[in-house]
Scaffold this active site. Structure first.
Site, PDB file in Angstrom:
ATOM      1  N   LYS A   1       0.843  -1.207   0.000  1.00 50.76           N
ATOM      2  CA  LYS A   1       0.000   0.000   0.000  1.00 50.76           C
ATOM      3  C   LYS A   1       0.874   1.251   0.000  1.00 50.76           C
ATOM      4  O   LYS A   1       0.656   2.189  -0.775  1.00 50.76           O
ATOM      5  CB  LYS A   1      -0.947  -0.016   1.213  1.00 50.76           C
ATOM      6  CG  LYS A   1      -2.088  -1.006   1.030  1.00 50.76           C
ATOM      7  CD  LYS A   1      -2.926  -1.274   2.270  1.00 50.76           C
ATOM      8  CE  LYS A   1      -3.962  -2.356   1.929  1.00 50.76           C
ATOM      9  NZ  LYS A   1      -4.784  -2.816   3.027  1.00 50.76           N
TER      10      LYS A   1
ATOM     11  N   GLN B   1      -5.294  -1.488   9.083  1.00 53.14           N
ATOM     12  CA  GLN B   1      -5.159  -2.824   8.497  1.00 53.14           C
ATOM     13  C   GLN B   1      -5.840  -3.863   9.393  1.00 53.14           C
ATOM     14  O   GLN B   1      -5.609  -3.890  10.602  1.00 53.14           O
ATOM     15  CB  GLN B   1      -3.668  -3.148   8.296  1.00 53.14           C
ATOM     16  CG  GLN B   1      -3.406  -4.443   7.559  1.00 53.14           C
ATOM     17  CD  GLN B   1      -3.932  -4.454   6.121  1.00 53.14           C
ATOM     18  OE1 GLN B   1      -3.938  -3.423   5.442  1.00 53.14           O
ATOM     19  NE2 GLN B   1      -4.387  -5.598   5.655  1.00 53.14           N
TER      20      GLN B   1
ATOM     21  N   ASP C   1     -11.371   2.931   3.660  1.00 56.65           N
ATOM     22  CA  ASP C   1     -11.818   1.550   3.445  1.00 56.65           C
ATOM     23  C   ASP C   1     -13.334   1.474   3.237  1.00 56.65           C
ATOM     24  O   ASP C   1     -13.843   0.450   2.802  1.00 56.65           O
ATOM     25  CB  ASP C   1     -11.471   0.687   4.671  1.00 56.65           C
ATOM     26  CG  ASP C   1     -10.202  -0.124   4.474  1.00 56.65           C
ATOM     27  OD1 ASP C   1      -9.983  -0.624   3.357  1.00 56.65           O
ATOM     28  OD2 ASP C   1      -9.434  -0.245   5.449  1.00 56.65           O
TER      29      ASP C   1
HETATM   30  N1  GUN Z   1      -7.457  -6.887   5.464  1.00 56.92           N
HETATM   31  C1  GUN Z   1      -7.829  -7.656   4.409  1.00 56.92           C
HETATM   32  N2  GUN Z   1      -8.425  -6.895   3.462  1.00 56.92           N
HETATM   33  C2  GUN Z   1      -8.424  -5.625   3.928  1.00 56.92           C
HETATM   34  C3  GUN Z   1      -8.895  -4.401   3.400  1.00 56.92           C
HETATM   35  O1  GUN Z   1      -9.447  -4.297   2.296  1.00 56.92           O
HETATM   36  N3  GUN Z   1      -8.705  -3.307   4.194  1.00 56.92           N
HETATM   37  C4  GUN Z   1      -8.118  -3.394   5.417  1.00 56.92           C
HETATM   38  N4  GUN Z   1      -8.008  -2.278   6.120  1.00 56.92           N
HETATM   39  N5  GUN Z   1      -7.675  -4.519   5.935  1.00 56.92           N
HETATM   40  C5  GUN Z   1      -7.828  -5.633   5.192  1.00 56.92           C
END
Ligand code: GUN
Length: 299
Positions: free
Chosen positions: A55, A99, A122
């Site tokens: 990311k 996350q 998100d």
């Molecule tokens: N963990 C697995 N997929 C995601 C996601 O799309 N966003 C976040 N923040 N954590 C995750």
């Protein structure tokens, strides 16, 4: 019958990176600022470490500033809530990505609820999720389903009246995916582990989105000839005691003989979660700075 078109998610991610780069540079000219994303990771989950590094790398590539905040699993929930509160009130931060999963014992919903909804890139905060599910706006919708829709747009001209089956009902993928397809005019069937005749529900579909977390679940005889298949699965072969690498929720080698188009794993849906994290970060920035965009990024 001709083999399916392989939908190239790596090429799409590169295209979205170019689109975001251009928009970020225009925004910087206009406002003198760049979008700034805070990425928060708690604990040592190995997959999360890789996702977070990716990311940050993609942010850098497109000119989005990012800062990574890493904490050990013994961080208390109260400490995390205070960190999220500080970021929520920091005018120099436009997006907050927490996350998941959080370490055991932490109340994920409570922590997500503490994120300033304007910075919730998100789309997991109940306010954003509720607005999205009510069809009120798309500003901050969950990233992976937006990426799946963009992949579908590469091969589907007209969604209206099509039958779609979504396997999986998570808040992150299955539910918002079903909603996005409904908004396009599809008739949507959501299936889960209690559903009866999942095969039949898939066989009836023009579009299948598989987000079950079950390796090679979807077989060739589950698929109507000419259907379009989006595979969200990321199943690690090492976890299955079968070597290394990842496989999806679809039996790719067999299903590609029946479908008209299919995403590979890896190289299909995977990169789009970050593509739409970048898009959502720009949208959050625009909203916070009251900037009306010249063009609709990401659509
Ligand atoms: N963990 C697995 N997929 C995601 C996601 O799309 N966003 C976040 N923040 N954590 C995750």
């Amino acid at each position: 019958m001709q083999e399916a078109r392989i939908i190239d998610g790596v090429a799409l991610a590169a295209q979205i990176d170019e689109e975001v780069t251009a928009v970020v540079s225009q925004l910087e000219e206009k406002s003198g600022k760049r979008p700034h994303l805070a990425v928060v990771v708690v604990g040592e989950d190995p997959a999360s470490q890789i996702y977070v590094a990716n990311k940050v790398r993609r942010c850098k590539k497109v000119g989005i500033d990012s800062k990574e905040l890493r904490y050990s699993a013994d961080l208390s929930e109260a400490e995390l809530l205070s960190i999220i509160d500080d970021l929520s009130n920091d005018d120099d931060i436009h997006g907050i990505l927490l996350q998941l999963p959080l370490p055991k014992g932490m109340d994920t919903h409570k922590v997500i609820h503490a994120i300033n909804p304007a910075k919730d890139v998100d789309g997991f905060h109940p306010l954003n999720f509720g607005r999205f599910m009510a069809g009120l706006d798309h500003a901050l919708a969950p990233c992976t389903p937006q990426g799946c829709l963009r992949l579908l747009r590469m091969v589907v001209d007209d969604f209206e009246g099509k039958d779609a089956t979504v396997i999986g009902c998570s808040n992150i993928v299955g539910k918002p995916m079903a909603e996005l397809l409904l908004q396009q005019g599809c008739s949507v069937t959501s299936v889960h582990h209690l559903s009866r005749d999942i095969e039949g529900k898939c066989r009836a579909a023009d579009i299948i989105v598989a987000a079950a977390g079950s390796p090679h679940l979807v077989k060739a005889d589950w698929v109507k000839p000419g259907a379009v298949i989006i595979d969200v699965g990321i199943n690690r072969l090492r976890d299955l005691g079968k070597g290394s690498g990842i496989v999806g929720d679809v039996d790719f080698d067999e299903v590609k003989k029946v479908a008209s188009a299919i995403t590979p794993v890896p190289g299909g849906v995977g990169p789009q979660t970050i593509s739409y994290l970048l898009v959502n970060t720009v949208r959050a920035f625009n909203n916070q700075l009251d900037i009306v965009p010249d063009e609709k990024l990401g659509l």
